[in-house]
Design an enzyme around this catalytic site. Sequence first.
Site, PDB file in Angstrom:
ATOM      1  N   TRP A 159       0.914  -1.152   0.121  1.00 20.29           N
ATOM      2  CA  TRP A 159      -0.058  -0.066  -0.051  1.00 20.29           C
ATOM      3  C   TRP A 159       0.773   1.298  -0.078  1.00 20.29           C
ATOM      4  O   TRP A 159       0.552   2.205  -0.633  1.00 20.29           O
ATOM      5  CB  TRP A 159      -0.983   0.025   1.225  1.00 20.29           C
ATOM      6  CG  TRP A 159      -1.936  -1.148   0.854  1.00 20.29           C
ATOM      7  CD1 TRP A 159      -2.228  -2.351   1.555  1.00 20.29           C
ATOM      8  CD2 TRP A 159      -3.112  -0.925  -0.298  1.00 20.29           C
ATOM      9  NE1 TRP A 159      -3.223  -3.033   0.974  1.00 20.29           N
ATOM     10  CE2 TRP A 159      -3.573  -2.202  -0.220  1.00 20.29           C
ATOM     11  CE3 TRP A 159      -3.323  -0.157  -1.339  1.00 20.29           C
ATOM     12  CZ2 TRP A 159      -4.882  -2.603  -0.955  1.00 20.29           C
ATOM     13  CZ3 TRP A 159      -4.494  -0.368  -2.102  1.00 20.29           C
ATOM     14  CH2 TRP A 159      -4.977  -1.627  -1.990  1.00 20.29           C
ATOM     15  N   ASP A 200      -1.817   6.765   6.057  1.00 21.56           N
ATOM     16  CA  ASP A 200      -2.748   5.934   5.518  1.00 21.56           C
ATOM     17  C   ASP A 200      -3.138   4.865   6.608  1.00 21.56           C
ATOM     18  O   ASP A 200      -2.740   3.808   6.893  1.00 21.56           O
ATOM     19  CB  ASP A 200      -2.515   5.320   4.448  1.00 21.56           C
ATOM     20  CG  ASP A 200      -3.491   4.234   3.507  1.00 21.56           C
ATOM     21  OD1 ASP A 200      -4.577   4.188   4.403  1.00 21.56           O
ATOM     22  OD2 ASP A 200      -3.120   3.759   2.773  1.00 21.56           O
ATOM     23  N   LYS A 207     -12.874  -1.545   6.931  1.00 16.07           N
ATOM     24  CA  LYS A 207     -12.257  -2.791   7.760  1.00 16.07           C
ATOM     25  C   LYS A 207     -12.597  -2.754   8.985  1.00 16.07           C
ATOM     26  O   LYS A 207     -13.108  -3.774   9.360  1.00 16.07           O
ATOM     27  CB  LYS A 207     -10.851  -2.423   7.571  1.00 16.07           C
ATOM     28  CG  LYS A 207     -10.328  -2.732   6.072  1.00 16.07           C
ATOM     29  CD  LYS A 207      -8.823  -2.252   5.657  1.00 16.07           C
ATOM     30  CE  LYS A 207      -8.550  -2.036   4.398  1.00 16.07           C
ATOM     31  NZ  LYS A 207      -8.867  -3.103   3.357  1.00 16.07           N
TER      32      LYS A 207
HETATM   33  C1  PLP Z   1      -3.800   0.441   3.695  1.00 16.40           C
HETATM   34  C2  PLP Z   1      -4.514   0.344   2.856  1.00 16.40           C
HETATM   35  N1  PLP Z   1      -4.421   1.518   2.026  1.00 16.40           N
HETATM   36  C3  PLP Z   1      -5.460   1.854   0.892  1.00 16.40           C
HETATM   37  C4  PLP Z   1      -6.261   0.777   0.609  1.00 16.40           C
HETATM   38  C5  PLP Z   1      -7.223   1.005  -0.519  1.00 16.40           C
HETATM   39  O1  PLP Z   1      -8.430   1.505  -0.074  1.00 16.40           O
HETATM   40  P1  PLP Z   1      -9.589   1.697  -0.852  1.00 16.40           P
HETATM   41  O2  PLP Z   1      -9.919   0.322  -1.790  1.00 16.40           O
HETATM   42  O3  PLP Z   1     -10.683   2.073  -0.160  1.00 16.40           O
HETATM   43  O4  PLP Z   1      -9.352   2.693  -1.855  1.00 16.40           O
HETATM   44  C6  PLP Z   1      -6.340  -0.459   1.279  1.00 16.40           C
HETATM   45  C7  PLP Z   1      -7.419  -1.304   1.085  1.00 16.40           C
HETATM   46  O5  PLP Z   1      -7.207  -2.633   1.230  1.00 16.40           O
HETATM   47  C8  PLP Z   1      -5.442  -0.460   2.518  1.00 16.40           C
HETATM   48  O6  PLP Z   1      -5.526  -1.736   3.161  1.00 16.40           O
END
Ligand code: PLP
Length: 359
Positions: free
Chosen positions: A102, A172, A196
């Site tokens: 991520w 994040d 989540k």
């Molecule tokens: C740490 C992290 N950042 C970003 C995301 C992306 O999130 P979204 O699908 O809501 O854009 C996720 C999704 O699993 C994640 O776990």
Amino acid sequence: MSRIFNFSAGPSMLPLEVLEQAREELLDWHDSGMSVMEMSHRGKQFSAIAEQLEADFRKLLAVPDNYRILFLQGGATAQFAMIPLNLLAGKDRACYVSTGAWSEKAIKEAKKYCQVNVAASSAEDNFTSIPERGEWRVDADAAYLHYTPNETIHGVEFQEIPDAEGLPLVADMSSNILSREVDVSRYALIYAGTQKNMGPAGVTVVVVREDFLDIADPKVPSVFNYAQQAKNGSMLNTPPTYNWYLVGLVLQWLDSLGGIAAIEQRNIIKADRLYQAIDASALYHNPVQRHCRSRMNVPFILADASLDSEFLSQASANALHALKGHRSVGGMRASIYNAMPEEGVDALIQFMAEFERTH
Ligand SMILES: Cc1ncc(COP(=O)(O)O)c(C=O)c1O
């Protein structure tokens, strides 16, 4: 009715009490004669829901008064772009720490808008650790420092807030928000999708310090502009009203359990139990260095990968679902967010022990 234990990384399990309350209120919310889904987002009833949502979030995460809380769309993925668009403020570079998949996605998107200096990366050890803070090279002229407190895929979590050396710190928190106490005042901005730890998919919470609100490039589209969203109570366009309501119910549920301090204790107990079981076994192995193991996402590899599919099908037959690990890590991953009860973790541990005994 029979409910499974859902170990999905997200969307993930919701508290049964919340689903029951939503069912109860589905057709007629508080004698309004209508569902929350049917309400005008500008009406009195929904305004009350929205105000409560913000107040409950502020209370749970102890958000100081000089921070605004926004409820946006586009997921954390939209934030990967909105952060440079809103926070660069004339600078041409930003600093990122990479501790997993991520972080890498956030970096890739930010590169469209600025030069990205990676202060530290654990790519060399396949993202199974967090680089020692002393080894980071933080660029003092960067607009901000971005990191990912919990890497959902690699199962790596910071146990402390890193020193940003005076740079605005951006996090994040998609996969560990509201799972542990956090000193919000250390951050310029925190963001997280709801799917989540705090509800269904469809809402992205952004907590931003007021002095970082109005520094965006004027060309930034209005819905992606923090200041404009803040001025309009996150209703610059029609928000996903029902999802806001559901997130509100989850926040009330978290509060009823004793707030984040109590939730954090529960999360520590669940994670410790699972890691202890993995460490004590000869069949399962967690690849992450102990000091940065995630309380939320627990990857584990079977010593014999040819057993993976049998493990998954037997787990499913025992009401233990969505344990398949991400393809980049392999093996299994148990996501044990706030709504996963202790009994779910205990059932998984018991199943794992039995599977090891018979294989
Ligand atoms: C740490 C992290 N950042 C970003 C995301 C992306 O999130 P979204 O699908 O809501 O854009 C996720 C999704 O699993 C994640 O776990």
